[in-house]
Design an enzyme around this catalytic site. Sequence first.
Site, short mmCIF file in Angstrom:
data_model
loop_
_atom_site.label_atom_id
_atom_site.label_comp_id
_atom_site.label_asym_id
_atom_site.label_seq_id
_atom_site.Cartn_x
_atom_site.Cartn_y
_atom_site.Cartn_z
CB SER B 21 -56.28 72.46 -9.32
OG SER B 21 -55.30 72.04 -10.09
CB ILE B 71 -56.54 75.20 -19.72
CG1 ILE B 71 -57.50 76.19 -19.15
CG2 ILE B 71 -55.01 75.34 -19.71
CD1 ILE B 71 -57.32 77.53 -19.80
CG LEU B 73 -55.07 68.38 -17.81
CD1 LEU B 73 -54.76 66.98 -17.68
CD2 LEU B 73 -55.46 69.14 -16.42
CB CYS B 130 -58.71 66.95 -16.79
SG CYS B 130 -58.77 68.35 -17.73
CB ILE B 191 -67.82 68.87 -8.74
CG1 ILE B 191 -68.50 70.65 -8.89
CG2 ILE B 191 -68.88 68.31 -7.80
CD1 ILE B 191 -69.88 70.65 -9.55
CG ASN B 192 -62.58 69.06 -12.83
OD1 ASN B 192 -62.70 70.12 -13.42
ND2 ASN B 192 -61.36 68.20 -12.58
CB THR B 193 -65.47 71.85 -15.28
OG1 THR B 193 -64.46 71.14 -16.02
CG2 THR B 193 -64.37 73.05 -14.74
N GLY B 244 -67.94 77.08 -7.99
CA GLY B 244 -68.76 78.29 -8.06
C GLY B 244 -68.83 79.27 -6.81
N GLY B 265 -62.25 78.59 -7.21
CA GLY B 265 -61.49 78.62 -8.60
C GLY B 265 -61.90 79.71 -9.52
C1 LIG Z 1 -59.21 78.02 -15.97
C2 LIG Z 1 -59.46 76.82 -15.20
C3 LIG Z 1 -58.48 75.59 -15.17
C4 LIG Z 1 -58.63 74.37 -14.31
N1 LIG Z 1 -57.55 73.50 -14.31
C5 LIG Z 1 -57.63 72.46 -13.49
C6 LIG Z 1 -56.72 71.74 -13.50
O1 LIG Z 1 -55.54 71.69 -13.91
N2 LIG Z 1 -56.90 70.69 -12.47
C7 LIG Z 1 -58.16 70.36 -11.94
O2 LIG Z 1 -57.99 69.43 -11.14
N3 LIG Z 1 -58.92 71.27 -11.82
C8 LIG Z 1 -58.79 72.30 -12.89
N4 LIG Z 1 -60.06 73.20 -12.81
C9 LIG Z 1 -61.22 72.88 -12.04
C10 LIG Z 1 -61.26 73.67 -11.00
O3 LIG Z 1 -59.99 73.41 -9.85
C11 LIG Z 1 -62.66 73.73 -10.03
O4 LIG Z 1 -62.83 72.14 -9.94
C12 LIG Z 1 -63.76 74.04 -10.90
O5 LIG Z 1 -63.48 75.11 -11.63
C13 LIG Z 1 -65.20 74.28 -10.04
O6 LIG Z 1 -64.57 75.52 -9.21
P1 LIG Z 1 -65.20 76.89 -9.28
O7 LIG Z 1 -66.60 77.08 -10.04
O8 LIG Z 1 -64.84 77.66 -8.24
O9 LIG Z 1 -64.29 77.51 -10.71
C14 LIG Z 1 -59.81 74.30 -13.54
C15 LIG Z 1 -60.65 75.19 -13.80
C16 LIG Z 1 -60.68 76.42 -14.49
C17 LIG Z 1 -61.75 77.26 -14.67
#
Ligand SMILES: Cc1cc2nc3c(=O)[nH]c(=O)nc-3n(C[C@H](O)[C@H](O)[C@H](O)COP(=O)(O)O)c2cc1C
Lengths: 258, 304
Positions: B21, B71, B73, B130, B191-193, B244, B265
């Site tokens: 997402s 960002i 949301l 978030c 996980i989320n960030t 990641g 992501g």
């Molecule tokens: C630019 C950006 C926007 C994101 N927006 C959302 C979001 O709207 N909703 C959500 O649940 N996670 C959001 N995430 C988190 C990602 O879905 C993901 O959980 C997180 O980035 C870890 O995965 P990755 O390391 O592969 O990016 C966002 C991440 C990034 C980098």
Amino acid sequence: MIRQEQMEVVHQRSIATNIFELTLTGPLVLDMKQPGQFVHLRVSDQMEPLLRRPISISTINKETLEFTMIYRADGRGTALLSEKKQGDQVDVLGPLGNGFPIDKIEAGQKALLVGGGIGVPPLYELSKRLVEKGVQPIHVLGFQSESVVFYEKQFIELGDTHIVTADGSYGSAGFVTNVLETLQDDFAVYYSCGPTPMLAALEKMYPEKEGYLSFEQRMGCGIGACFACVCDTTEKIDADYVKVCSDGPVFPSGVVQV
Amino acid sequence: MNRLATQLPGLSLKNPIMPASGCFGFGKEYAKLYDLSKLGAIMIKATTPETRLGNPTPRVAETPAGMLNAIGLQNPGLTKVMENELTWLEQYEVPIIANVAGYTTDDYVTVAEAISKAPNVHALELNISCPNVKQGGITFGTDPLIAEELTKAVKAVSSVPVYVKLSPNVTDIGEIAKAVEAGGADGITMINTLLGMRLDTITGRPVIANVTGGLSGPAIKPVALRMIYDVAKRVSIPIIGMGGITTIDDVIDFLSVGASAVAVGTANFVDPFVCPMLIEQLPAKLDELGFETVNDLVGRSHRL
Ligand SMILES: Cc1cc2nc3c(=O)[nH]c(=O)nc-3n(C[C@H](O)[C@H](O)[C@H](O)COP(=O)(O)O)c2cc1C
Ligand SMILES: Cc1cc2nc3c(=O)[nH]c(=O)nc-3n(C[C@H](O)[C@H](O)[C@H](O)COP(=O)(O)OP(=O)(O)OC[C@H]3O[C@@H](n4cnc5c(N)ncnc54)[C@H](O)[C@@H]3O)c2cc1C
Ligand code: FES
């Protein structure tokens, strides 16, 4: 169409202090439409630096399948890019965004092109296209100092060119606006790329003129999916925001809130 | 038999790989690059009841092997997402997982009830994690009781299975996982960030206008793996793992610690073709490791 392609370095050279001119070749060039579009480059195949770098297209040559960029080696990514040698491959995503429209001006009319620093490069292809069309360009190009001035000769070949440096070490001293105040405003359309305060000053100076401005924003995806690069808009348009990467980077004056 | 097929509540996945997402918008941009039907599923950008304009820029900053984002949301709001984005996505044979966000429980309930009725939305992903909004979001994801209550409230109105997206910004992620399981969650995404900061060293100012941002990308993979490993031990509902993922080896690692499927992501920004590439590479990797199906691999680290 947007493509991702491994393009080959044709040549790279330094053209001013920390300013590099890089030419790449590959079929992706055939998809480049407008001056002012950009590419998103991977500068390394490692995880560091991770993100792509947005760089404007400065010259397009469809016959040789080559395009040229001019950039300042600033941080880590552009420093790595400046080490690329002839024959090296560069991962290019592009062409991206919407560039400067040249159909908004007629042969015989004058166009004002205003560039600031690393905003100057996309104006070069624009000016060439305008000249081909029979439009007369007037270039006003601002730089920090003499050591970072580039492409003066190339722009002079295309038309009237005014160079201005902030420290007065070359051309006239001051900002592009100081030069603009001394020029006639008998141009039909103005085009500009450079720092946002410069773009704001232009909008203020020429409220009645048709203008096209190229904006910069930090980017993630570069293709419109991540909402990293949004700008607020003025009340003049319907949308609440625009994305620099996919709606821009070039917008008509009065669209982006400056 | 399709070796890559994965069955999860509400989701019959042709392969276990999907974009995460917020990193894929609503698919339109990537649809210009490849056929979205190749994907296992799509997790769409967070959707809130009303249009959200998000945070001031700069919203992103690069960090070693990762990036920060704030960002906020930003999204067009429930009605527009349903009318413009979801209907457009119907042309593809791909299940949609709708990421649901809000300030209040009512917000979540409103979005969940409506969006779960869209024909191509096969599951919800409750974004209680978030880190980039002042209210809502993460506050729901750091308190087990609140997380459980919210899950219950959404389960009561949703027409499709509900996955809850966990925040890594907690002391004991297993506790939150257990709470949402108790609340009736059908699955977990994680996980989320991770909350982080980057400074301009010369001025000392934060680079992100929001001051803090969420860290993503290869840098967070070890944290994600550890947390999924923990949570997989503590709950019996399935996990969709992320954090990641960039290479096929990353996919294998996430499946090994107990994720049944994975989401990608940040890597989409680096290589927009990363998802189809990983899908293509997966069968050969299974062969190399001596596994017949993706399922055989899931959770193997726990069986060693
Ligand atoms: C630019 C950006 C926007 C994101 N927006 C959302 C979001 O709207 N909703 C959500 O649940 N996670 C959001 N995430 C988190 C990602 O879905 C993901 O959980 C997180 O980035 C870890 O995965 P990755 O390391 O592969 O990016 C966002 C991440 C990034 C980098
Ligand atoms: C549409 C567009 C066209 C551009 N065209 C040119 C050009 O033709 N020539 C040129 O020299 N520069 C151009 N830039 C600016 C160029 O993208 C940055 O100078 C470059 O990204 C800096 O990278 P770095 O690794 O040197 O710096 P770092 O500071 O290491 O970069 C860190 C991160 O911040 C981002 N970043 C840093 N500065 C900028 C900036 N000014 N704009 C956007 N992102 C930035 C980087 O992309 C990277 O993600 C353009 C920017 C945009 C948005
Ligand atoms: S950089 Fe992702 S939307 Fe513009």
